[in-house]
Motif scaffolding. Structure first.
Motif, PDB file in Angstrom:
ATOM      1  N   ILE A 149      -1.450  -1.416  -4.361  1.00  0.00           N
ATOM      2  CA  ILE A 149      -2.437  -0.344  -4.199  1.00  0.00           C
ATOM      3  C   ILE A 149      -1.673   0.966  -4.030  1.00  0.00           C
ATOM      4  O   ILE A 149      -0.692   1.031  -3.289  1.00  0.00           O
ATOM      5  CB  ILE A 149      -3.306  -0.563  -2.942  1.00  0.00           C
ATOM      6  CG1 ILE A 149      -3.889  -1.974  -2.913  1.00  0.00           C
ATOM      7  CG2 ILE A 149      -4.385   0.510  -2.845  1.00  0.00           C
ATOM      8  CD1 ILE A 149      -4.940  -2.229  -3.948  1.00  0.00           C
TER       9      ILE A 149
ATOM     10  N   GLU B 120      -2.359   5.041  -3.057  1.00  0.00           N
ATOM     11  CA  GLU B 120      -3.310   6.045  -2.594  1.00  0.00           C
ATOM     12  C   GLU B 120      -2.950   7.420  -3.150  1.00  0.00           C
ATOM     13  O   GLU B 120      -1.803   7.841  -3.078  1.00  0.00           O
ATOM     14  CB  GLU B 120      -3.304   6.096  -1.058  1.00  0.00           C
ATOM     15  CG  GLU B 120      -4.140   7.214  -0.463  1.00  0.00           C
ATOM     16  CD  GLU B 120      -3.892   7.377   1.025  1.00  0.00           C
ATOM     17  OE1 GLU B 120      -3.579   8.509   1.452  1.00  0.00           O
ATOM     18  OE2 GLU B 120      -3.993   6.381   1.771  1.00  0.00           O
TER      19      GLU B 120
ATOM     20  N   VAL C 197     -10.715  -1.514   1.694  1.00  0.00           N
ATOM     21  CA  VAL C 197      -9.563  -1.903   0.880  1.00  0.00           C
ATOM     22  C   VAL C 197      -9.349  -3.409   0.977  1.00  0.00           C
ATOM     23  O   VAL C 197      -9.141  -4.098  -0.031  1.00  0.00           O
ATOM     24  CB  VAL C 197      -8.294  -1.151   1.340  1.00  0.00           C
ATOM     25  CG1 VAL C 197      -7.076  -1.601   0.536  1.00  0.00           C
ATOM     26  CG2 VAL C 197      -8.498   0.359   1.207  1.00  0.00           C
TER      27      VAL C 197
ATOM     28  N   ILE D 159     -10.690   2.671  -5.609  1.00  0.00           N
ATOM     29  CA  ILE D 159     -11.501   2.441  -4.419  1.00  0.00           C
ATOM     30  C   ILE D 159     -11.743   3.803  -3.781  1.00  0.00           C
ATOM     31  O   ILE D 159     -10.794   4.506  -3.428  1.00  0.00           O
ATOM     32  CB  ILE D 159     -10.773   1.521  -3.420  1.00  0.00           C
ATOM     33  CG1 ILE D 159     -10.330   0.219  -4.090  1.00  0.00           C
ATOM     34  CG2 ILE D 159     -11.644   1.234  -2.201  1.00  0.00           C
ATOM     35  CD1 ILE D 159      -9.373  -0.612  -3.242  1.00  0.00           C
TER      36      ILE D 159
ATOM     37  N   VAL E  93      -6.421   4.121  -4.515  1.00  0.00           N
ATOM     38  CA  VAL E  93      -7.330   4.553  -3.462  1.00  0.00           C
ATOM     39  C   VAL E  93      -7.455   6.061  -3.588  1.00  0.00           C
ATOM     40  O   VAL E  93      -6.447   6.771  -3.702  1.00  0.00           O
ATOM     41  CB  VAL E  93      -6.814   4.163  -2.059  1.00  0.00           C
ATOM     42  CG1 VAL E  93      -7.510   4.996  -0.980  1.00  0.00           C
ATOM     43  CG2 VAL E  93      -7.046   2.690  -1.796  1.00  0.00           C
TER      44      VAL E  93
ATOM     45  N   ARG F  81      -5.039  -1.276  -8.031  1.00  0.00           N
ATOM     46  CA  ARG F  81      -6.060  -0.306  -7.673  1.00  0.00           C
ATOM     47  C   ARG F  81      -5.404   1.000  -7.210  1.00  0.00           C
ATOM     48  O   ARG F  81      -4.313   0.987  -6.646  1.00  0.00           O
ATOM     49  CB  ARG F  81      -6.955  -0.815  -6.519  1.00  0.00           C
ATOM     50  CG  ARG F  81      -7.861  -1.985  -6.852  1.00  0.00           C
ATOM     51  CD  ARG F  81      -8.992  -1.587  -7.784  1.00  0.00           C
ATOM     52  NE  ARG F  81      -9.952  -2.666  -7.956  1.00  0.00           N
ATOM     53  CZ  ARG F  81      -9.826  -3.668  -8.818  1.00  0.00           C
ATOM     54  NH1 ARG F  81      -8.742  -3.738  -9.587  1.00  0.00           N
ATOM     55  NH2 ARG F  81     -10.762  -4.587  -8.925  1.00  0.00           N
TER      56      ARG F  81
ATOM     57  N   CYS G  28     -11.882  -5.376  -1.008  1.00  0.00           N
ATOM     58  CA  CYS G  28     -11.584  -5.315  -2.446  1.00  0.00           C
ATOM     59  C   CYS G  28     -10.482  -6.289  -2.823  1.00  0.00           C
ATOM     60  O   CYS G  28     -10.578  -6.997  -3.824  1.00  0.00           O
ATOM     61  CB  CYS G  28     -11.213  -3.898  -2.836  1.00  0.00           C
ATOM     62  SG  CYS G  28     -10.817  -3.687  -4.584  1.00  0.00           S
TER      63      CYS G  28
ATOM     64  N   TYR H 159       0.868  -1.170   0.000  1.00  0.00           N
ATOM     65  CA  TYR H 159       0.000   0.000   0.000  1.00  0.00           C
ATOM     66  C   TYR H 159       0.905   1.219   0.000  1.00  0.00           C
ATOM     67  O   TYR H 159       1.641   1.471   0.945  1.00  0.00           O
ATOM     68  CB  TYR H 159      -0.899   0.000   1.244  1.00  0.00           C
ATOM     69  CG  TYR H 159      -1.962   1.072   1.249  1.00  0.00           C
ATOM     70  CD1 TYR H 159      -3.263   0.788   0.838  1.00  0.00           C
ATOM     71  CD2 TYR H 159      -1.685   2.376   1.671  1.00  0.00           C
ATOM     72  CE1 TYR H 159      -4.252   1.768   0.847  1.00  0.00           C
ATOM     73  CE2 TYR H 159      -2.666   3.357   1.682  1.00  0.00           C
ATOM     74  CZ  TYR H 159      -3.939   3.060   1.269  1.00  0.00           C
ATOM     75  OH  TYR H 159      -4.914   4.034   1.269  1.00  0.00           O
TER      76      TYR H 159
END
Length: 373
Positions: free
Chosen positions: A112, A114, A366, A168, A154, A152, A369, A87
């Motif tokens: 992921i 953000e 999260v 997301i 965020v 993904r 998902c 992340y």
């Protein structure tokens, strides 16, 4: 899962960003996951996991040095740790960053990233450092390739796809363990507003200063005060504006405060000011952390942006235009006098925040998902 959380965490900074990152890490852990994360000490980058701390390598103490240290640290972790997910708090895209993402992809690690503020190009224009400008130009070129590597994004906006990558959509959250909830006392003979920020252009608190100046010109009976907490690039211009209008008795600059000193100022204030200047960035929908903190603390607030869970009918907040117009202090006073008559309003706000704005509730989305993927 074993999660690597990659972000610039400065243990000496103690900013709102660091509180946010700490809350996210704690949330992942409370959901039952094992989290590794990076921090810095002097000229060293450290990899931490609960009580375990591993010193990795030396860092050049400048923006480029920290950027490269995080990239190098992520690559080290990809090769040496059993990671299920990484992340990443957004950093500028570059060929070096894409190569790091490619390493994770090749190992089957869910990735992921953000984006705290999106879209962000107008925000970038407010930073003048040469290294920042170069990084922003490079980002525009290489971010078009994110879709090859990321699983993904965020986002705290309403965008369900960014740069060709599914997103997301979360709300910003708060760590309730670090906030003190004390029901607000609403005096009848004054109103104190508070704004805690890094004093960036997007905060727009010149609108509040202009509003107080306009209000005082009407010789009002109720004194109104503005407490500005923090430091940053806009402080000097806001102080100059305060001096120009001779408002030093009404606009108080507290500087950077933490802990009990910050809570003492909060205890003296009844109304929180959220971000009032996102119009400068061409943005309407944002998820300011301070709004969530005001709600968690039971502090009625004024805001100027689209929100996911509140609107103009929500009793504990007041929406104003997202533009440069001065804050209408008479309207804020009307809101103040109305909200203080609502029974248990502070407790209602605190309960609402717990339901909607805990980091555990946000990061669980999260995890769900990832499990579906």
């Amino acid at each position: 899962m074993n999660i690597l959380f990659s972000a610039f965490i400065n243990p000496l900074r103690k900013s709102g960003v660091d509180k946010k990152i700490g809350g996210q890490i704690k949330a992942f852990e409370s959901l039952g996951h094992n989290v590794w994360y990076f921090t810095f000490s002097g000229d060293k980058i450290l990899l931490c996991n609960k009580e375990e701390v591993k010193e990795l390598f030396s860092v050049s103490a400048n923006p480029i040095g920290y950027y490269m240290a995080l990239q190098k640290g992520m690559r080290w972790a990809a090769e040496n740790l059993d990671i299920d997910m990484v992340y990443i708090r957004r950093i500028f895209c570059s060929p070096f960053h894409l190569k790091t993402l490619d390493i994770f992809k090749s190992k089957g690690i869910v990735t992921i990233e953000e984006i705290p503020t999106y879209p962000y190009d107008q925000l970038n224009r407010h930073y003048t450092a040469t290294s920042y400008k170069i990084a922003a130009v490079m980002d525009k070129v290489y971010r078009t390739k994110y879709h090859k590597y990321l699983d993904r994004f965020v986002t705290f906006s309403k965008h369900t796809e960014i740069f060709g990558v599914p997103a997301i959509c979360l709300d910003n959250g708060v760590d309730f363990d670090t906030l003190r909830f004390v029901p607000t006392d609403f005096p009848a003979d004054r109103m104190d507003m508070i704004a805690v920020s890094a004093m960036s252009p997007c905060h727009g608190y010149e609108r509040a200063i202009e509003g107080i100046k306009n209000y005082l010109e009407t010789n009002p009976e109720t004194p109104v005060y503005l407490h500005l907490v923090g430091d940053g690039q806009e402080r000097s211009s806001w102080e100059a504006l305060t001096d120009r209008y001779n408002l030093r008795d009404y606009v108080i600059f507290h500087g950077h405060l933490t802990g009990d000193e910050l809570m003492n100022v909060f205890d003296r204030c009844q109304i929180g000011l959220s971000i009032l200047g996102m119009y400068k960035m061409g943005m309407e929908a944002v998820s300011p952390l301070k709004t969530r903190e005001y709600a968690a603390m039971g502090k009625p607030f004024v805001y100027a942006n689209d929100e996911l869970n509140i609107d103009q009918d929500t009793p504990f907040c007041m929406r104003v235009a997202n533009d440069a117009t001065p804050l209408d202090i008479n309207a804020v006073l009307e809101f103040y006098n109305k909200v203080k008559e609502i029974p248990h309003i502070c407790e209602t706000m605190h309960s609402f925040a717990k339901e909607h704005y805990s980091w555990q509730a946000q990061m669980a989305q999260v995890v769900r998902c990832i499990e579906e993927m």
